[in-house]
Scaffold this active site. Sequence first.
Site, PDB file in Angstrom:
ATOM      1  N   LYS A  68       4.375  -3.061   6.106  1.00  0.00           N
ATOM      2  CA  LYS A  68       4.362  -2.832   4.660  1.00  0.00           C
ATOM      3  C   LYS A  68       3.191  -3.557   3.997  1.00  0.00           C
ATOM      4  O   LYS A  68       2.643  -3.078   3.004  1.00  0.00           O
ATOM      5  CB  LYS A  68       5.694  -3.259   4.039  1.00  0.00           C
ATOM      6  CG  LYS A  68       6.823  -2.272   4.321  1.00  0.00           C
ATOM      7  CD  LYS A  68       6.525  -0.886   3.739  1.00  0.00           C
ATOM      8  CE  LYS A  68       7.705   0.059   3.854  1.00  0.00           C
ATOM      9  NZ  LYS A  68       7.458   1.375   3.215  1.00  0.00           N
ATOM     10  N   TYR A  90       8.683  -4.559   9.920  1.00  0.00           N
ATOM     11  CA  TYR A  90       8.719  -3.997   8.562  1.00  0.00           C
ATOM     12  C   TYR A  90       7.753  -4.745   7.639  1.00  0.00           C
ATOM     13  O   TYR A  90       6.930  -4.133   6.949  1.00  0.00           O
ATOM     14  CB  TYR A  90      10.136  -4.081   8.017  1.00  0.00           C
ATOM     15  CG  TYR A  90      10.318  -3.512   6.628  1.00  0.00           C
ATOM     16  CD1 TYR A  90      10.282  -2.137   6.411  1.00  0.00           C
ATOM     17  CD2 TYR A  90      10.538  -4.351   5.542  1.00  0.00           C
ATOM     18  CE1 TYR A  90      10.461  -1.608   5.142  1.00  0.00           C
ATOM     19  CE2 TYR A  90      10.716  -3.833   4.270  1.00  0.00           C
ATOM     20  CZ  TYR A  90      10.678  -2.456   4.075  1.00  0.00           C
ATOM     21  OH  TYR A  90      10.852  -1.946   2.801  1.00  0.00           O
TER      22      TYR A  90
END
Length: 255
Positions: A149, A145
């Site tokens: 991101k 993640y």
Amino acid sequence: MVETLQDKGVVVTGAGGGIGAALARRFAAEGARVVVNDLDGAKAEAVADEVGGIAVPGDASVIVPEARDALGGTVDVYCANAGLGSGGSEAAPEAVWAAAWDVNVMAHVRAAHALLPDWLERGSGRFVSTVSAAGLLTMIGAAPYSVTKHGAYAFAEWLSLTYRHRGLKVHAICPQGVRTDMLAATGSAGDLVLTPTAIEPDDVAAALFAGMAEDRFLILPHPEVAAYCQARAATPDKWLTGMNHLQQKWEATQR
């Protein structure tokens, strides 16, 4: 001040709930014609019915042509909101890393590739990327993640610096915890880092609209993130040491 959104064509991906649904509601309240996208067709239909929009379910990577047709041929605002909150370390399966990269980064790239020819020809368009404070900082316990991101933020930044003189407006939304299903799925790491200051999805939508009114690229629904970013840039080792202490605190809860 943001231009009127009355009758503008808006697409929001991952809008079956959470931040996406809040964005769809806010754009619809401003008079926009909203395409609601989600992998879950029933959720997309429910939000579309609520806001008087059009449901276009399916993979966010490939829905631009169908969404454009649903809006009569023109997309004015595209909200790349769909995302995967993939946890794990470097040992996470490669399939997890690949899915996170595909949804959190490449879906944005594919959407921009499909939208930019029309936007650059007419000299206007707005690309809204739901990133995360993890894209500016990081998140313990969630390497796929955090890394992807960062990629999403980098792509939004690149779009803005490359095309702003040609009428493209880009916004990167970077909240910390938001009370959504994704937050609930972060488990004990989210409970430690994100839940104490979590805000509502409507607060994220309000922050975006405030940022659009001021033509700001970086949207920080949690204003304190600005100070964290400054500390990270100015004294990276001190910042990393502080984050490592947080990591150790989390590890202690796992015993």
